[in-house]
Design an enzyme around this catalytic site. Structure first.
Site, PDB file in Angstrom:
ATOM      1  N   SER A 130      66.258 129.113  11.211  1.00  0.00           N
ATOM      2  CA  SER A 130      65.869 129.110  12.618  1.00  0.00           C
ATOM      3  C   SER A 130      67.086 128.882  13.513  1.00  0.00           C
ATOM      4  O   SER A 130      68.098 128.337  13.079  1.00  0.00           O
ATOM      5  CB  SER A 130      64.851 127.999  12.877  1.00  0.00           C
TER       6      SER A 130
HETATM    7  N1  SAH Z   1      63.307 125.739   8.659  1.00  0.00           N
HETATM    8  C1  SAH Z   1      63.863 126.754   7.797  1.00  0.00           C
HETATM    9  C2  SAH Z   1      63.083 128.004   8.107  1.00  0.00           C
HETATM   10  C3  SAH Z   1      63.214 129.056   7.076  1.00  0.00           C
HETATM   11  S1  SAH Z   1      62.228 130.507   7.471  1.00  0.00           S
HETATM   12  C4  SAH Z   1      65.326 126.912   8.127  1.00  0.00           C
HETATM   13  O1  SAH Z   1      65.658 126.844   9.319  1.00  0.00           O
HETATM   14  O2  SAH Z   1      66.138 127.118   7.222  1.00  0.00           O
HETATM   15  C5  SAH Z   1      60.651 130.036   6.855  1.00  0.00           C
HETATM   16  C6  SAH Z   1      60.631 129.706   5.402  1.00  0.00           C
HETATM   17  O3  SAH Z   1      59.278 129.505   5.029  1.00  0.00           O
HETATM   18  C7  SAH Z   1      61.177 130.786   4.498  1.00  0.00           C
HETATM   19  O4  SAH Z   1      62.220 130.251   3.741  1.00  0.00           O
HETATM   20  C8  SAH Z   1      59.991 131.186   3.642  1.00  0.00           C
HETATM   21  O5  SAH Z   1      60.361 131.521   2.324  1.00  0.00           O
HETATM   22  C9  SAH Z   1      59.143 129.936   3.693  1.00  0.00           C
HETATM   23  N2  SAH Z   1      57.718 130.110   3.431  1.00  0.00           N
HETATM   24  C10 SAH Z   1      56.876 131.069   3.894  1.00  0.00           C
HETATM   25  N3  SAH Z   1      55.629 130.884   3.400  1.00  0.00           N
HETATM   26  C11 SAH Z   1      55.687 129.775   2.616  1.00  0.00           C
HETATM   27  C12 SAH Z   1      54.724 129.083   1.827  1.00  0.00           C
HETATM   28  N4  SAH Z   1      53.452 129.483   1.724  1.00  0.00           N
HETATM   29  N5  SAH Z   1      55.122 127.981   1.163  1.00  0.00           N
HETATM   30  C13 SAH Z   1      56.408 127.553   1.220  1.00  0.00           C
HETATM   31  N6  SAH Z   1      57.364 128.178   1.922  1.00  0.00           N
HETATM   32  C14 SAH Z   1      57.013 129.277   2.624  1.00  0.00           C
END
Ligand code: SAH
Length: 294
Positions: A130
């Site tokens: 993000s």
């Molecule tokens: N806060 C993180 C955001 C990563 S993007 C950062 O800034 O690094 C959102 C993340 O959610 C992705 O890595 C994706 O793989 C994960 N995600 C999506 N659905 C999910 C689920 N059901 N369980 C666990 N992780 C999930």
């Protein structure tokens, strides 16, 4: 008009860089973009589909920036980013500023991306880290629930950046748990955290990251004072609501194309208050298969 265009339209660009900041719109509260990309001369044109190999074919400037990461130059750049966020009123709290200065974003952004620009960046697997203003906003919203000794759950922990920030805030007596469903990202986040100021907390066990479906939360350590969801759910997962402590707060983007960042407070009597904080754009909270198919 696409939601991304809408979100970007009212945003101010910093005069000195391609910093993209939250903006005030007339019809809703603030608009943030966790997913869209700023028009930085160094940003990549397409988002989540970039493979990690693609990320290595980079402009020499970016290679140098990665080389600088961990050096005093990186520290200065990270501090500069935090200063910008303070200047634009995104960071108000001293504690949030301190933690974002301590956890160097450059250690969490894959090589080839400009780590200190206020924009989301691809991390592979159809996911993004993000934008710094989103990280800052979520830390601000959760600060009171990230006091030393408290428990925090970071669902969709991706690079591990916010999980590391949470761990620093709750300290060695607290617990910060990251849940990420792509095992390769779990490994990536652990490597990143190990390079960061949060490494001793990972070693000490107050910080952990697990490969699991975050929609189910992490019941072993519930209830949580703070729950952050880093991917957009079509509705608030009941398990997460259940695992929120009375007096606790969850911050979660909800919606499909148009999403609201919702602030969910569980009162001491168990009743729930929900308000919309901002219009946002996140990758979906979904199954691993659906995410990889995207
Ligand atoms: N806060 C993180 C955001 C990563 S993007 C950062 O800034 O690094 C959102 C993340 O959610 C992705 O890595 C994706 O793989 C994960 N995600 C999506 N659905 C999910 C689920 N059901 N369980 C666990 N992780 C999930």
């Amino acid at each position: 008009m696409s939601s991304v265009a809408y979100i970007l339209r009212g945003c101010r660009a910093s005069p000195s860089s391609s910093l993209l900041l939250p903006c005030t719109t007339t019809n809703t509260s603030r608009s943030f973009s966790a997913l869209s990309f700023s028009p930085s001369p160094f940003s990549f044109p397409s988002s989540s589909s970039s493979s990690s190999e693609k990320l290595h074919k980079v402009h020499p400037f970016l290679r140098m920036e990665h080389f600088w990461t961990g050096s005093s130059i990186a520290k200065t750049k990270n501090k500069g980013l935090v200063e910008h966020l303070k200047e634009y009123g995104v960071i108000k709290s001293k504690k949030v500023a301190e933690v974002m200065e301590t956890i160097d974003r450059g250690l969490f952004v894959p090589e080839g991306n400009p780590a200190y620009v206020d924009s989301p960046m691809p991390i592979g697997y159809n996911a993004t880290i993000s934008a710094p203003h989103m990280h800052a906003s979520c830390l601000e919203l959760l600060e009171e629930h990230l006091q030393p000794g408290m428990r925090a759950l970071d669902v969709g922990s991706g690079t591990g950046y916010l999980t590391a920030c949470f761990a620093m805030m709750v300290g060695p007596q607290g617990r910060a748990i990251g849940i990420e469903h792509i095992p390769e990202l779990v490994a990536f986040s652990i490597d990143n955290i190990n390079k960061s100021a949060a490494a001793p907390l990972l070693k000490g066990g107050s910080l952990s990251v697990h490969a699991a479906d975050g929609r189910l939360g992490w019941p072993e350590l519930a209830p949580y004072d703070a729950i952050h969801v880093g991917a957009a759910a079509s509705e608030i997962p009941p398990a997460l609501l259940e695992q929120l402590k009375p007096g606790g707060r969850m911050v979660i983007p909800v919606g499909n194309i148009f999403q609201d960042l919702k602030v969910v407070d569980k009162n001491l009597d168990g009743s729930i208050n929900i308000r919309n904080e901002a219009s946002v754009r996140y990758v979906p909270l979904t199954s691993r298969a659906a995410q990889l198919r995207e």
